[in-house]
Write a protein that holds these residues in place. Sequence first.
Motif, PDB file in Angstrom:
ATOM      1  N   TRP A  81       0.822  -1.216   0.000  1.00 62.29           N
ATOM      2  CA  TRP A  81       0.000   0.000   0.000  1.00 62.29           C
ATOM      3  C   TRP A  81       0.858   1.269   0.000  1.00 62.29           C
ATOM      4  O   TRP A  81       0.344   2.353   0.267  1.00 62.29           O
ATOM      5  CB  TRP A  81      -0.909   0.008   1.228  1.00 62.29           C
ATOM      6  CG  TRP A  81      -2.049  -0.959   1.143  1.00 62.29           C
ATOM      7  CD1 TRP A  81      -1.975  -2.320   1.110  1.00 62.29           C
ATOM      8  CD2 TRP A  81      -3.441  -0.637   1.095  1.00 62.29           C
ATOM      9  NE1 TRP A  81      -3.233  -2.869   1.042  1.00 62.29           N
ATOM     10  CE2 TRP A  81      -4.149  -1.869   1.034  1.00 62.29           C
ATOM     11  CE3 TRP A  81      -4.168   0.561   1.107  1.00 62.29           C
ATOM     12  CZ2 TRP A  81      -5.545  -1.930   0.982  1.00 62.29           C
ATOM     13  CZ3 TRP A  81      -5.554   0.501   1.059  1.00 62.29           C
ATOM     14  CH2 TRP A  81      -6.235  -0.725   0.985  1.00 62.29           C
ATOM     15  N   ARG A 101      -3.939   2.271  -2.544  1.00 63.47           N
ATOM     16  CA  ARG A 101      -4.595   0.964  -2.657  1.00 63.47           C
ATOM     17  C   ARG A 101      -4.006   0.207  -3.845  1.00 63.47           C
ATOM     18  O   ARG A 101      -4.000   0.693  -4.969  1.00 63.47           O
ATOM     19  CB  ARG A 101      -6.100   1.153  -2.853  1.00 63.47           C
ATOM     20  CG  ARG A 101      -6.911  -0.126  -2.676  1.00 63.47           C
ATOM     21  CD  ARG A 101      -8.413   0.162  -2.706  1.00 63.47           C
ATOM     22  NE  ARG A 101      -9.186  -1.037  -2.419  1.00 63.47           N
ATOM     23  CZ  ARG A 101      -9.518  -1.456  -1.209  1.00 63.47           C
ATOM     24  NH1 ARG A 101      -9.133  -0.750  -0.159  1.00 63.47           N
ATOM     25  NH2 ARG A 101     -10.226  -2.556  -1.038  1.00 63.47           N
ATOM     26  N   ALA A 147     -10.074  -4.307   3.810  1.00 61.36           N
ATOM     27  CA  ALA A 147     -10.342  -2.865   3.938  1.00 61.36           C
ATOM     28  C   ALA A 147     -11.393  -2.382   2.956  1.00 61.36           C
ATOM     29  O   ALA A 147     -11.196  -1.408   2.225  1.00 61.36           O
ATOM     30  CB  ALA A 147      -9.043  -2.074   3.756  1.00 61.36           C
ATOM     31  N   GLY A 167     -14.726   1.329   3.738  1.00 58.20           N
ATOM     32  CA  GLY A 167     -14.184   2.247   4.730  1.00 58.20           C
ATOM     33  C   GLY A 167     -13.482   1.591   5.904  1.00 58.20           C
ATOM     34  O   GLY A 167     -13.004   2.299   6.804  1.00 58.20           O
ATOM     35  N   ALA A 168     -13.422   0.272   5.954  1.00 58.44           N
ATOM     36  CA  ALA A 168     -12.711  -0.408   7.047  1.00 58.44           C
ATOM     37  C   ALA A 168     -11.215  -0.109   6.935  1.00 58.44           C
ATOM     38  O   ALA A 168     -10.674  -0.012   5.831  1.00 58.44           O
ATOM     39  CB  ALA A 168     -12.954  -1.910   6.986  1.00 58.44           C
ATOM     40  N   PRO A 169     -10.522   0.051   8.057  1.00 56.00           N
ATOM     41  CA  PRO A 169      -9.077   0.350   8.001  1.00 56.00           C
ATOM     42  C   PRO A 169      -8.275  -0.862   7.570  1.00 56.00           C
ATOM     43  O   PRO A 169      -8.675  -2.008   7.779  1.00 56.00           O
ATOM     44  CB  PRO A 169      -8.752   0.748   9.446  1.00 56.00           C
ATOM     45  CG  PRO A 169      -9.771   0.013  10.270  1.00 56.00           C
ATOM     46  CD  PRO A 169     -11.023  -0.014   9.446  1.00 56.00           C
ATOM     47  N   TRP A 170      -7.124  -0.608   6.975  1.00 52.26           N
ATOM     48  CA  TRP A 170      -6.212  -1.670   6.576  1.00 52.26           C
ATOM     49  C   TRP A 170      -5.338  -2.053   7.755  1.00 52.26           C
ATOM     50  O   TRP A 170      -4.692  -1.207   8.371  1.00 52.26           O
ATOM     51  CB  TRP A 170      -5.332  -1.198   5.420  1.00 52.26           C
ATOM     52  CG  TRP A 170      -4.284  -2.175   4.984  1.00 52.26           C
ATOM     53  CD1 TRP A 170      -2.946  -2.122   5.258  1.00 52.26           C
ATOM     54  CD2 TRP A 170      -4.476  -3.345   4.183  1.00 52.26           C
ATOM     55  NE1 TRP A 170      -2.294  -3.188   4.673  1.00 52.26           N
ATOM     56  CE2 TRP A 170      -3.207  -3.953   4.000  1.00 52.26           C
ATOM     57  CE3 TRP A 170      -5.592  -3.943   3.592  1.00 52.26           C
ATOM     58  CZ2 TRP A 170      -3.030  -5.118   3.266  1.00 52.26           C
ATOM     59  CZ3 TRP A 170      -5.420  -5.109   2.862  1.00 52.26           C
ATOM     60  CH2 TRP A 170      -4.154  -5.678   2.698  1.00 52.26           C
ATOM     61  N   ASN A 171      -5.328  -3.322   8.103  1.00 48.40           N
ATOM     62  CA  ASN A 171      -4.463  -3.838   9.169  1.00 48.40           C
ATOM     63  C   ASN A 171      -3.338  -4.625   8.502  1.00 48.40           C
ATOM     64  O   ASN A 171      -3.540  -5.748   8.037  1.00 48.40           O
ATOM     65  CB  ASN A 171      -5.257  -4.727  10.118  1.00 48.40           C
ATOM     66  CG  ASN A 171      -4.424  -5.191  11.308  1.00 48.40           C
ATOM     67  OD1 ASN A 171      -3.201  -5.280  11.227  1.00 48.40           O
ATOM     68  ND2 ASN A 171      -5.079  -5.496  12.412  1.00 48.40           N
ATOM     69  N   ARG A 215      -1.376   9.135   6.147  1.00 46.45           N
ATOM     70  CA  ARG A 215      -2.712   9.723   6.214  1.00 46.45           C
ATOM     71  C   ARG A 215      -2.973  10.369   7.566  1.00 46.45           C
ATOM     72  O   ARG A 215      -3.927  11.142   7.725  1.00 46.45           O
ATOM     73  CB  ARG A 215      -3.787   8.675   5.928  1.00 46.45           C
ATOM     74  CG  ARG A 215      -3.865   7.545   6.946  1.00 46.45           C
ATOM     75  CD  ARG A 215      -5.050   6.637   6.666  1.00 46.45           C
ATOM     76  NE  ARG A 215      -5.140   5.555   7.615  1.00 46.45           N
ATOM     77  CZ  ARG A 215      -4.606   4.356   7.432  1.00 46.45           C
ATOM     78  NH1 ARG A 215      -3.925   4.120   6.330  1.00 46.45           N
ATOM     79  NH2 ARG A 215      -4.735   3.404   8.345  1.00 46.45           N
ATOM     80  N   ASP A 216      -2.141  10.020   8.597  1.00 42.72           N
ATOM     81  CA  ASP A 216      -2.318  10.636   9.915  1.00 42.72           C
ATOM     82  C   ASP A 216      -1.809  12.072   9.934  1.00 42.72           C
ATOM     83  O   ASP A 216      -2.093  12.794  10.881  1.00 42.72           O
ATOM     84  CB  ASP A 216      -1.563   9.821  10.971  1.00 42.72           C
ATOM     85  CG  ASP A 216      -2.180   8.443  11.146  1.00 42.72           C
ATOM     86  OD1 ASP A 216      -3.331   8.253  10.701  1.00 42.72           O
ATOM     87  OD2 ASP A 216      -1.510   7.565  11.714  1.00 42.72           O
TER      88      ASP A 216
END
Length: 319
Positions: free
Chosen positions: A130, A134, A164, A167-171, A318-319
């Motif tokens: 990533w 994506r 993901a 909208g689910a976060p990528w782990n 992204r943070d």
Amino acid sequence: MSQDVVIGLSAVVAAIRDGQAVVLTVRPKGQPVGLPFGPFDPEADRTFELALRAFVTAQTRFELGYVEQLYTFGDKGRDAPVANLGPGPAGAARRVISVGYLGLTPQAVDTAAPDTAWADWFRFFPWEDWRDGRPPALTTIEPALMKWAGAHPARLSRLRLLFAQDGAPWNEERVLERYELLYEAGLAPEAARDRGEAPRAELADLGPALGEPMISDHRRILATALSRLRGKLKYRPVIFEVMPEAFTLSALQRAVEAVAGVPLHKQNFRRALERAEMVEGLGRLDSETGGRPAELFRFRREILGARPVSGLSLPLLRD
């Protein structure tokens, strides 16, 4: 019928080369690529680790550095990763139990052994990268995943959380779970092989997006190693096992990103490094960066015996 149990040792040897995470592979004649593998001889080998180091060096002519045990892989029906392990006792069915190991090295040096090469591990798991957003491979395989999930709530929930969606976060740590879902869905090429079935025709359209298959269950072992390594980044300073003695902070960040498969926020990453006090400047510059010379740093390895040391913070871009 009696059963002859063979204990084998599989090695995931990882390194960083040119900013990319690579793994050492071997290709037995006439078979897919795989990991270095060798049988354990309880009469001749004193420990699993010593046996592992010996056969990896024999197969690849590469000396292992950091090593840790991963997991024991013993599911019934596994293919023997080595074509010929020698004859078993008369009437005995041979079953291979493989003990997986993770090895890390600061230098992905070329080996002189035939059929041995370093391979970018994202060629086996292209949906895990990533760093540039994506991954296209994930977009390619999503329709096939949705077709498999159908209207089953449990399947849809797993698909959403692992890949993901919606909208689910990528782990990034759940590499093994994602591979096992693809295997369960019949989208991993190894699935048809292990079931004795012909490859599904529709998989040809997905091509490289499904990743390159490996011999036996070696891609599962590799997924286990990648999951373990990504998790350890956050609670142990394991990344420094793949770094040279002197490195720039940019090279360190690229190495972390290559392992984690996600882009990091440069300023926040460096602030976290300063707070952790794990690196110190060497007072000299690296003139081989191709641009403005950058300061060289070293890992303060002496702190490992002085106080508890955590891993690195992974401040996402992204943070």
